[in-house]
Design an enzyme around this catalytic site. Structure first.
Site, short mmCIF file in Angstrom:
data_model
loop_
_atom_site.label_atom_id
_atom_site.label_comp_id
_atom_site.label_asym_id
_atom_site.label_seq_id
_atom_site.Cartn_x
_atom_site.Cartn_y
_atom_site.Cartn_z
N PHE A 132 1.29 -1.41 -0.09
CA PHE A 132 -0.52 0.39 0.02
C PHE A 132 0.43 1.09 -0.12
O PHE A 132 2.28 1.15 0.78
CB PHE A 132 -0.60 0.46 1.61
N ASP A 201 2.27 -5.52 8.33
CA ASP A 201 1.52 -4.73 8.66
C ASP A 201 0.14 -6.09 8.25
O ASP A 201 0.81 -6.72 7.18
CB ASP A 201 1.32 -4.42 6.90
N TYR A 226 -9.77 -1.07 11.88
CA TYR A 226 -11.41 -0.38 11.11
C TYR A 226 -12.13 -1.08 9.65
O TYR A 226 -12.76 -0.94 8.94
CB TYR A 226 -11.06 1.03 10.69
N LYS A 227 -11.44 -2.19 9.66
CA LYS A 227 -11.61 -3.26 8.63
C LYS A 227 -12.59 -4.79 9.00
O LYS A 227 -13.45 -4.53 9.69
CB LYS A 227 -10.35 -3.27 7.50
N ARG A 375 -12.87 -5.59 -6.58
CA ARG A 375 -12.95 -6.11 -5.35
C ARG A 375 -13.62 -6.03 -4.29
O ARG A 375 -14.50 -5.24 -4.66
CB ARG A 375 -11.92 -5.39 -4.24
#
Length: 400
Positions: A132, A201, A226-227, A375
């Site tokens: 990312f 990560d 938050y995922k 996605r």
């Protein structure tokens, strides 16, 4: 009723996690399917009431007393211990606070400093070339700060790129774009064999699959909440520092919250013991306690059960896509072997942007990644097999 619709009903009937769906707010149009939990998890039912209590009673009535009487001061470590089992860590190694980016910076600079204690000539940082973008930006800044050279490397090529000058390696457990799961155990072992520190990560794996931080000897790790952990937009991230490294962890962001005597207001900095060293400034209490409430949905749930359902969901989605979508219309970027797959499916499609907008308009919510990737994220705690079948059927209709 089609064979796949019948199969979805049968799979949902045997789903041991199906009852967890009721613990989330999933309002929307009839037939709405939320497959974007790999970007923002759904709202757990318990969170609004908890936040209202924090605001109205703990802040509104108790005010300053809540730092001690409501446990605000100890929240970063307490909530860290709630996350620990989800990533295979014992208590006392995770502290919650700051953003993922800030924690990547702390972890990576700290890793270089650890490596240079025993190898002062170690002046190279390897970073996941598919990472990312923010991780790459942070790695570049960390390299400049520590006098290191930054070298982007594909995760599969890391073992061959390691050398006596390597100080630290920053890798993603799951690729955010394709959903590819990288081999954390073997890559960590290779990094250690070269005398370097491994930083992982976990943003796209924590809460979706077993991680095994302690079992595989990971040095440092970071992740968002938050995922798949459903902590809410902007909920605080976390930092893992392996227990035997904590007394040597030298954070590049020493703050009053990580001081051995935070209220001593001393001019000289003396780091606290344990995971507290990862703290910096005042905790973001409102979002942190919302996260704590969100984590209650994990009570009685094992990561192994979540992983089993995740693989079943993604397998079924791929089966439905293969059956419904016209041949040649999409290309699957997500690896088919279970050992190489996270909890999302990425499909390459030339007109991915417009296709996803149309899917969202009809209540099937995934997301689009430039330039041509659809996605679909599968959160096993609230996504069912009927959702999967409806999503694949809608996709086929939009591509037909």
């Amino acid at each position: 009723m089609s064979e796949l619709t019948q199969k979805a009903e049968k799979l949902d009937a045997g789903d041991e996690l199906a009852a967890r769906r009721a613990e989330f707010v999933l309002d929307g149009p009839e037939g709405a399917v939320y497959l974007d939990g790999n970007s923002l998890g759904a709202l757990p039912v318990a969170v609004p009431g908890r936040v209202a209590d924090v605001v109205g009673r703990q802040w509104g009535e108790m005010r300053i007393r809540s730092w001690t009487e409501s446990g605000w001061w100890t929240a970063p470590e307490r909530i860290g211990d709630r996350i620990a089992p989800l990533v295979g860590a014992a208590a006392g190694q995770i502290v919650v606070g700051d953003s993922t980016s800030v924690n990547v910076f702390k972890a990576l600079v700290g890793a270089v400093r650890l490596a240079q204690e025993t190898g002062p000539d170690r002046d190279e940082i390897l970073v996941d070339a598919t990472t990312f973008p923010t991780d790459g930006y942070i790695a570049g800044s960390a390299a400049r700060m520590t006098g290191c050279t930054l070298r982007p490397v594909e995760p599969s090529e890391v073992p061959g790129a390691l050398g006596e000058r390597t100080a630290a390696v920053l890798l993603n457990h799951v690729d955010y774009r394709t959903g590819r799961l990288h081999d954390l155990p073997s890559l960590t072992a290779a990094v250690h064999a070269a005398g370097a520190c491994a930083v992982w990560d976990l943003c796209h794996s924590a809460g979706a699959l077993p991680v095994g931080l302690d079992a595989h000897g990971v040095d440092l790790a970071v992740g968002c909440t938050y995922k798949y952990l459903n902590g809410g937009p902007g909920s605080p991230a976390y930092l893992y520092v392996r227990a035997d490294l904590q007394d040597r962890f030298d954070s590049p962001l020493p703050g009053w919250n990580s001081h051995a005597e935070p209220f001593g207001m001393r001019f000289d900095y003396a780091p606290a013991e344990g995971a507290v060293r990862g703290r910096v400034g005042t905790p973001d209490i409102l979002s942190m306690l919302a996260l704590e409430a969100a984590l209650e949905v994990w009570d009685g749930v094992t990561v192994e059960a979540v992983r089993a359902k995740s693989l079943a969901l993604t397998d079924f989605f791929l089966e439905c896509v293969g059956e419904y979508v016209p041949e040649g219309r999409v290309e699957c970027l997500t690896p088919l072997p279970h050992t190489e797959r996270g909890s999302q499916v990425a499909l390459r499609c030339p007109d991915a942007g417009p296709v996803m907008r149309r899917l969202i308009d009809r209540g099937v919510v995934g997301d689009f990644r430039h330039p041509d990737v659809l996605r679909f994220g599968f959160t096993p705690l609230y996504v069912g097999f009927a959702d999967v079948e409806r999503a694949a059927r809608a996709l086929a209709e939009e591509l037909g």
